[in-house]
Design a protein around this motif. Structure first.
Motif, PDB file in Angstrom:
ATOM      1  N   GLN A  12      15.832 134.011 -40.583  1.00 38.65           N
ATOM      2  CA  GLN A  12      16.166 135.104 -41.484  1.00 38.65           C
ATOM      3  C   GLN A  12      14.942 135.986 -41.691  1.00 38.65           C
ATOM      4  N   ARG A  13      15.135 137.282 -41.574  1.00 39.17           N
ATOM      5  CA  ARG A  13      14.084 138.244 -41.901  1.00 39.17           C
ATOM      6  C   ARG A  13      14.387 138.769 -43.293  1.00 39.17           C
ATOM      7  N   LEU A  14      13.435 138.567 -44.218  1.00 37.66           N
ATOM      8  CA  LEU A  14      13.627 139.050 -45.581  1.00 37.66           C
ATOM      9  C   LEU A  14      13.172 140.484 -45.740  1.00 37.66           C
ATOM     10  N   ASP A  15      12.071 140.840 -45.062  1.00 36.87           N
ATOM     11  CA  ASP A  15      11.555 142.200 -45.079  1.00 36.87           C
ATOM     12  C   ASP A  15      10.559 142.329 -43.930  1.00 36.87           C
ATOM     13  N   SER A  16       9.862 143.443 -43.846  1.00 34.43           N
ATOM     14  CA  SER A  16       8.964 143.677 -42.712  1.00 34.43           C
ATOM     15  C   SER A  16       7.788 142.708 -42.669  1.00 34.43           C
ATOM     16  N   GLN A  17       7.491 142.061 -43.790  1.00 36.65           N
ATOM     17  CA  GLN A  17       6.334 141.166 -43.864  1.00 36.65           C
ATOM     18  C   GLN A  17       6.698 139.689 -44.027  1.00 36.65           C
ATOM     19  N   THR A  18       8.006 139.368 -44.090  1.00 36.95           N
ATOM     20  CA  THR A  18       8.409 138.008 -44.418  1.00 36.95           C
ATOM     21  C   THR A  18       9.617 137.569 -43.602  1.00 36.95           C
ATOM     22  N   THR A  19       9.458 136.410 -42.939  1.00 35.90           N
ATOM     23  CA  THR A  19      10.572 135.774 -42.249  1.00 35.90           C
ATOM     24  C   THR A  19      10.643 134.320 -42.704  1.00 35.90           C
ATOM     25  N   THR A  20      11.833 133.728 -42.530  1.00 38.16           N
ATOM     26  CA  THR A  20      12.028 132.328 -42.902  1.00 38.16           C
ATOM     27  C   THR A  20      12.878 131.654 -41.837  1.00 38.16           C
ATOM     28  N   SER A  21      12.845 130.321 -41.856  1.00 40.56           N
ATOM     29  CA  SER A  21      13.705 129.571 -40.942  1.00 40.56           C
ATOM     30  C   SER A  21      13.737 128.107 -41.336  1.00 40.56           C
ATOM     31  N   GLY A  22      14.552 127.377 -40.583  1.00 37.56           N
ATOM     32  CA  GLY A  22      14.494 125.929 -40.609  1.00 37.56           C
ATOM     33  C   GLY A  22      13.345 125.498 -39.708  1.00 37.56           C
ATOM     34  N   ARG A  23      13.420 124.291 -39.195  1.00 40.13           N
ATOM     35  CA  ARG A  23      12.313 123.736 -38.420  1.00 40.13           C
ATOM     36  C   ARG A  23      11.961 124.608 -37.213  1.00 40.13           C
ATOM     37  N   ILE A  24      10.667 124.609 -36.920  1.00 37.47           N
ATOM     38  CA  ILE A  24      10.226 125.294 -35.711  1.00 37.47           C
ATOM     39  C   ILE A  24       9.848 124.244 -34.674  1.00 37.47           C
ATOM     40  N   GLU A  25       9.947 124.645 -33.422  1.00 33.48           N
ATOM     41  CA  GLU A  25       9.600 123.792 -32.298  1.00 33.48           C
ATOM     42  C   GLU A  25       8.349 124.346 -31.629  1.00 33.48           C
ATOM     43  N   GLU A  26       7.788 123.565 -30.741  1.00 32.58           N
ATOM     44  CA  GLU A  26       6.557 123.985 -30.077  1.00 32.58           C
ATOM     45  C   GLU A  26       6.710 125.335 -29.383  1.00 32.58           C
ATOM     46  N   LYS A  27       7.845 125.578 -28.743  1.00 30.17           N
ATOM     47  CA  LYS A  27       8.076 126.842 -28.040  1.00 30.17           C
ATOM     48  C   LYS A  27       8.098 128.042 -28.993  1.00 30.17           C
ATOM     49  N   ASP A  28       8.329 127.793 -30.281  1.00 28.96           N
ATOM     50  CA  ASP A  28       8.438 128.874 -31.253  1.00 28.96           C
ATOM     51  C   ASP A  28       7.088 129.406 -31.712  1.00 28.96           C
ATOM     52  N   VAL A  29       6.034 128.625 -31.554  1.00 29.24           N
ATOM     53  CA  VAL A  29       4.722 129.031 -32.034  1.00 29.24           C
ATOM     54  C   VAL A  29       4.280 130.336 -31.370  1.00 29.24           C
ATOM     55  N   ALA A  30       4.359 130.412 -30.066  1.00 31.21           N
ATOM     56  CA  ALA A  30       3.967 131.634 -29.351  1.00 31.21           C
ATOM     57  C   ALA A  30       4.898 132.788 -29.700  1.00 31.21           C
ATOM     58  N   ARG A  31       6.147 132.486 -29.944  1.00 24.90           N
ATOM     59  CA  ARG A  31       7.100 133.545 -30.298  1.00 24.90           C
ATOM     60  C   ARG A  31       6.799 134.111 -31.682  1.00 24.90           C
ATOM     61  N   LEU A  32       6.383 133.256 -32.619  1.00 25.52           N
ATOM     62  CA  LEU A  32       5.979 133.766 -33.932  1.00 25.52           C
ATOM     63  C   LEU A  32       4.741 134.643 -33.796  1.00 25.52           C
ATOM     64  N   ALA A  33       3.789 134.213 -32.985  1.00 26.93           N
ATOM     65  CA  ALA A  33       2.590 135.028 -32.753  1.00 26.93           C
ATOM     66  C   ALA A  33       2.971 136.371 -32.139  1.00 26.93           C
ATOM     67  N   ALA A  34       3.928 136.369 -31.228  1.00 27.49           N
ATOM     68  CA  ALA A  34       4.333 137.598 -30.531  1.00 27.49           C
ATOM     69  C   ALA A  34       4.952 138.634 -31.458  1.00 27.49           C
TER      70      ALA A  34
END
Length: 154
Positions: A12-34
């Motif tokens: 879920q994106r709450l606004d331009s500066q804030t996102t939320t989710s359930g658990r993240i996996e290893e593959k998600d780390v680079a995607r969050l950085a991106a």
């Protein structure tokens, strides 16, 4: 910039500066950085079977700050909420906040939005209920969460 990784559990994106989710996996780390995330706040217990092992180190390798506030699902406390609010309000942005199902996170943001950001209660509740409604009916711990979200600032 990359698009939101909407396939992360309960994204879920709450606004331009804030996102939320359930658990993240290893593959998600680079995607969050991106997508530009600079800080991750984790409300899940590191002992949960779906927790990402060594999450802080994996995020640090991508230049992302990490704050871990382990909130027992059956015992959310005011100390947890205070640490969460400080991390979200004072930490680097953009920030991504997660737990395992996005239930803890949605309840914490409900209180933050209602009590500190001045969001009307109905709007804050609707945002929380996109993920979860802690009305005490779906599982025993939900009653604890209903009490938690009912608390008002002193």
């Amino acid at each position: 910039m990359a698009s939101d990784p909407a396939d992360i559990r309960a994204w879920q994106r709450l606004d331009s500066q804030t996102t939320t989710s359930g658990r993240i996996e290893e593959k998600d780390v680079a995607r969050l950085a991106a997508i530009g995330v600079r800080h991750v706040v984790n409300l899940a217990l590191e002992t949960h079977p779906e927790a990402l092992a060594e999450e802080g180190a994996k995020l640090a390798a991508h230049g992302i700050a990490y704050t871990h506030i382990p909130v027992p699902f059956d015992a959310p406390g005011e100390d947890h909420f205070a640490a969460f609010a400080a991390a979200v309000e004072q930490g680097p942005h953009p920030v991504h906040v997660h737990c395992i199902m996005n239930w803890r996170v949605s309840a914490f943001f409900y209180r933050l939005n209602r009590d500190r950001r001045g969001m009307p209660e109905a709007q804050a509740r609707a945002l929380m209920e996109r993920q979860w409604s802690p009305d005490g009916k779906d599982r025993p711990e939900a009653a604890v969460w209903a009490d938690f979200i009912a608390r008002k600032p002193a």
